[in-house]
Design a protein around this motif. Structure first.
Motif, PDB file in Angstrom:
ATOM      1  N   TYR A   1       0.849  -1.184   0.000  1.00 24.52           N
ATOM      2  CA  TYR A   1       0.000   0.000   0.000  1.00 24.52           C
ATOM      3  C   TYR A   1       0.886   1.236   0.000  1.00 24.52           C
ATOM      4  N   PRO A   2       0.468   2.320  -0.649  1.00 27.70           N
ATOM      5  CA  PRO A   2       1.199   3.585  -0.514  1.00 27.70           C
ATOM      6  C   PRO A   2       1.220   3.997   0.959  1.00 27.70           C
ATOM      7  N   VAL A   3       2.218   4.757   1.359  1.00 29.98           N
ATOM      8  CA  VAL A   3       2.395   5.086   2.774  1.00 29.98           C
ATOM      9  C   VAL A   3       1.224   5.876   3.345  1.00 29.98           C
ATOM     10  N   ASP A   4       0.468   6.596   2.488  1.00 30.82           N
ATOM     11  CA  ASP A   4      -0.622   7.424   2.994  1.00 30.82           C
ATOM     12  C   ASP A   4      -1.997   6.813   2.711  1.00 30.82           C
ATOM     13  N   GLU A   5      -2.032   5.498   2.399  1.00 32.05           N
ATOM     14  CA  GLU A   5      -3.309   4.852   2.119  1.00 32.05           C
ATOM     15  C   GLU A   5      -3.482   3.597   2.979  1.00 32.05           C
ATOM     16  N   TYR A   6      -4.724   3.131   3.058  1.00 33.95           N
ATOM     17  CA  TYR A   6      -5.038   1.940   3.845  1.00 33.95           C
ATOM     18  C   TYR A   6      -6.317   1.316   3.302  1.00 33.95           C
ATOM     19  N   ASP A   7      -6.590   0.112   3.718  1.00 39.60           N
ATOM     20  CA  ASP A   7      -7.864  -0.531   3.438  1.00 39.60           C
ATOM     21  C   ASP A   7      -8.513  -0.868   4.770  1.00 39.60           C
ATOM     22  N   LEU A   8      -9.827  -0.896   4.764  1.00 41.01           N
ATOM     23  CA  LEU A   8     -10.570  -1.120   6.002  1.00 41.01           C
ATOM     24  C   LEU A   8     -11.719  -2.081   5.750  1.00 41.01           C
ATOM     25  N   ALA A   9     -11.749  -3.154   6.533  1.00 40.55           N
ATOM     26  CA  ALA A   9     -12.819  -4.143   6.438  1.00 40.55           C
ATOM     27  C   ALA A   9     -13.119  -4.662   7.837  1.00 40.55           C
ATOM     28  N   GLY A  10     -14.180  -5.439   7.949  1.00 42.95           N
ATOM     29  CA  GLY A  10     -14.517  -5.984   9.255  1.00 42.95           C
ATOM     30  C   GLY A  10     -15.624  -7.008   9.159  1.00 42.95           C
ATOM     31  N   PHE A  11     -15.994  -7.544  10.308  1.00 44.01           N
ATOM     32  CA  PHE A  11     -17.132  -8.464  10.339  1.00 44.01           C
ATOM     33  C   PHE A  11     -17.821  -8.383  11.689  1.00 44.01           C
ATOM     34  N   SER A  12     -19.087  -8.802  11.690  1.00 42.06           N
ATOM     35  CA  SER A  12     -19.876  -8.775  12.912  1.00 42.06           C
ATOM     36  C   SER A  12     -20.679 -10.065  13.020  1.00 42.06           C
ATOM     37  N   VAL A  13     -21.000 -10.428  14.249  1.00 38.06           N
ATOM     38  CA  VAL A  13     -21.831 -11.600  14.512  1.00 38.06           C
ATOM     39  C   VAL A  13     -23.007 -11.180  15.376  1.00 38.06           C
TER      40      VAL A  13
END
Length: 346
Positions: A150-162
């Motif tokens: 990833y570029p130093v100033d970027e990110y990805d965001l994910a998650g899960f719930s139950v």
């Protein structure tokens, strides 16, 4: 006491000490979401939760997972990271509630080019806010620093719930019938889907800071409005004894893809778009992109983030309950016998 530190790893672009600082920063945010059932604390290898099953005869878990998608590109441009976490939670818990399950807990995954503790804290502040709105606990997560990926100033965001629901209270379309009424719950805007098209149409890299009169804010500010979380609203309907015959979360694919997912065979959902207001952002997108109306309703939520099917006799009580929950709700259509699916009248 020996402190974990690696100069060699740091030279490769991964600063483990920044990770420890991020954990210290987000700990109070995580703890602010705790509900009965949370066990242990932040820092273990797995998040523990003891389900509250008192009164349930046959508990059923319902799970949902999703990410924020390319809406994150707007957050990068705006350098504003405290709302995308709400989107991440919303996209998971809004799916869970369609089955009548109440979300118990949430876990996130943040992958970034460089771990900036202040930015991680900002992201998690949004996740925590989303969890508080949904009434679930943030019991864990993962932050992965991946330089070169990833570029130093970027990110990805994910998650899960139950979530959890008693077997006899699972929302299905078994009782859906000719004459049922469709109630639409207003969205907060584009929510978290269709952003690849949005960014192309609005040339977002160059226009995000432009003030748009019809929106009353900049284009970037409009596009970063977080996805509305409908958990408390649906819980209010269930607590009021409203018979829910189906729920559709309107995400990617709009009305044409999502409404049929709740439909019973041999029934058609008829939706009249004149019955609810269309947010200005969708007018802007359609005009600038020269997008056919049907494609708009096949891509975006168009102002309705969730649709609930109820018996005609329950409409008045349902509308009162939704108003009490703070929702703007509209009677947007009905169900009749016919070909399985949805018909949208423009």
């Amino acid at each position: 006491m020996s402190i974990s530190k690696s100069d060699s790893y740091a030279a490769a672009g991964v600063d483990v000490t920044a990770g420890y600082e991020s954990v210290n920063r987000i700990k109070p945010l995580v703890e602010s979401t705790y509900v009965p059932g949370v066990m242990g604390g932040l820092g273990g290898f797995g998040g523990m939760f003891e389900p509250q099953m008192a009164g349930m005869k046959r508990p059923v878990t319902v799970s949902g997972t999703d990410g924020v998608g390319t809406k994150l590109k707007v957050a990068f441009l705006m350098d504003k990271h405290d709302t995308v976490g709400i989107d991440c939670v919303a996209m998971c818990v809004n799916d869970i509630i369609c089955a009548g399950a109440m979300p118990m807990f949430f876990l996130d995954y943040i992958a970034c080019g460089k771990n900036e503790p202040a930015r991680i804290e900002s992201i998690v502040s949004g996740i925590a806010e989303g969890c508080r709105q949904a009434g679930c606990a943030l019991i864990g997560g993962e932050t992965a620093e991946m330089p070169g990926f990833y570029p130093v100033d970027e990110y990805d965001l994910a998650g899960f719930s139950v979530g959890l629901v008693d077997y006899d209270k699972v929302i299905t379309n078994d009782n859906m019938a000719d004459g049922d009424v469709l109630i639409g719950l207003a969205s907060s805007g584009v929510h978290s889907n269709g952003y690849s098209l949005v960014r192309k149409v609005l040339n977002i890299n160059e226009t995000y800071a432009d003030y748009e009169e019809s929106l009353g804010c900049t284009i970037g500010e409009e596009l970063l409005k977080p996805t509305r979380i409908y958990v408390r609203a649906i819980k209010g309907l269930l607590d009021a004894g409203i018979a829910i015959h189906g729920i559709s979360h309107i995400t990617g694919g709009g009305f044409y893809e999502n409404v049929p997912r709740m439909m019973k065979d041999g029934l058609t959902a008829h939706i009249d778009t004149a019955t609810f207001p269309r947010p200005a952002i969708f007018d802007l997108l359609q005009t600038k992109g020269d997008i056919p109306t049907r494609e708009m309703y096949n891509t975006f939520n168009m102002g309705i983030g969730m649709i609930v099917a109820v018996p005609a006799a329950d409409v008045e009580r349902a509308m009162a309950s939704l108003a009490e929950s703070g929702e703007n709700a509209y009677v947007i259509g009905k169900i009749t016998s016919g070909e399985t699916g949805v018909e949208v009248a423009f």
